[in-house]
Design a protein around this motif. Structure first.
Motif, PDB file in Angstrom:
ATOM      1  N   ILE A  34     -45.932 -79.341  27.365  1.00 55.31           N
ATOM      2  CA  ILE A  34     -46.085 -77.980  26.832  1.00 55.31           C
ATOM      3  C   ILE A  34     -47.555 -77.562  26.904  1.00 55.31           C
ATOM      4  N   ILE A  35     -48.442 -78.454  26.482  1.00 51.43           N
ATOM      5  CA  ILE A  35     -49.879 -78.149  26.471  1.00 51.43           C
ATOM      6  C   ILE A  35     -50.388 -77.959  27.903  1.00 51.43           C
ATOM      7  N   LEU A  36     -50.048 -78.887  28.798  1.00 48.85           N
ATOM      8  CA  LEU A  36     -50.529 -78.799  30.176  1.00 48.85           C
ATOM      9  C   LEU A  36     -49.993 -77.568  30.903  1.00 48.85           C
ATOM     10  N   SER A  37     -48.784 -77.149  30.565  1.00 49.22           N
ATOM     11  CA  SER A  37     -48.194 -75.999  31.263  1.00 49.22           C
ATOM     12  C   SER A  37     -48.713 -74.661  30.732  1.00 49.22           C
ATOM     13  N   ALA A  38     -49.511 -74.680  29.675  1.00 52.00           N
ATOM     14  CA  ALA A  38     -50.063 -73.432  29.121  1.00 52.00           C
ATOM     15  C   ALA A  38     -51.000 -72.748  30.112  1.00 52.00           C
ATOM     16  N   ASP A  39     -51.767 -73.552  30.882  1.00 53.82           N
ATOM     17  CA  ASP A  39     -52.724 -72.985  31.828  1.00 53.82           C
ATOM     18  C   ASP A  39     -53.178 -74.092  32.788  1.00 53.82           C
TER      19      ASP A  39
END
Length: 136
Positions: A34-39
């Motif tokens: 989730i964190i990595l796919s934010a940006d």
């Protein structure tokens, strides 16, 4: 004697997660994604003995003790999931996900289980995107 192979930052995070209880590790890996796919400018590594996520792009010079590059760091203790945002106080937290009022500017998100992660997923990504807007 075989030379030790240095694992990449991503491999170190993967190894760290694999050492956790499998059910707990699955939740941690979901949060990681989730964190990595934010940006695309969000990178990962092990820092302070836990998975840590940071801004990989260009920044003006700063004192490393300001932790301006650090976005969020896991604090995993006794199967409790805390996400520590070292400079979270600067973020416009419209979802109201960040808690705590620490003098150093930290803010925290506590996640209980996979259901809690899924409920807070969009808000978590929104906070990361808001944080990235503040990078100088």
């Amino acid at each position: 004697m075989a030379k030790a192979i240095k694992l990449s930052d991503e491999e170190q995070v993967t190894q760290h997660i694999k050492k956790l209880d499998p059910a707990f590790g699955k939740i941690i890996d979901t949060i990681r994604k989730i964190i990595l796919s934010a940006d695309p400018s969000v990178g990962e590594r092990i820092k302070w003995n836990n998975p840590s996520f940071y801004y990989t792009g260009e920044m003006k010079p700063f004192d490393p003790k300001e932790y301006k590059r650090e976005i969020v760091v896991f604090n995993l203790f006794k199967e409790k999931i805390m996400l520590v945002f070292p400079s979270g106080a600067k973020v416009k937290d419209t979802p109201g996900l960040l808690t705590g009022d620490y003098k150093d500017g930290r803010r925290i998100v506590v996640l209980k289980d996979m259901a809690d992660v899924r409920v807070k997923e969009k808000a978590l990504q929104k906070i990361i995107k808001e944080w990235l807007k503040l990078v100088d």
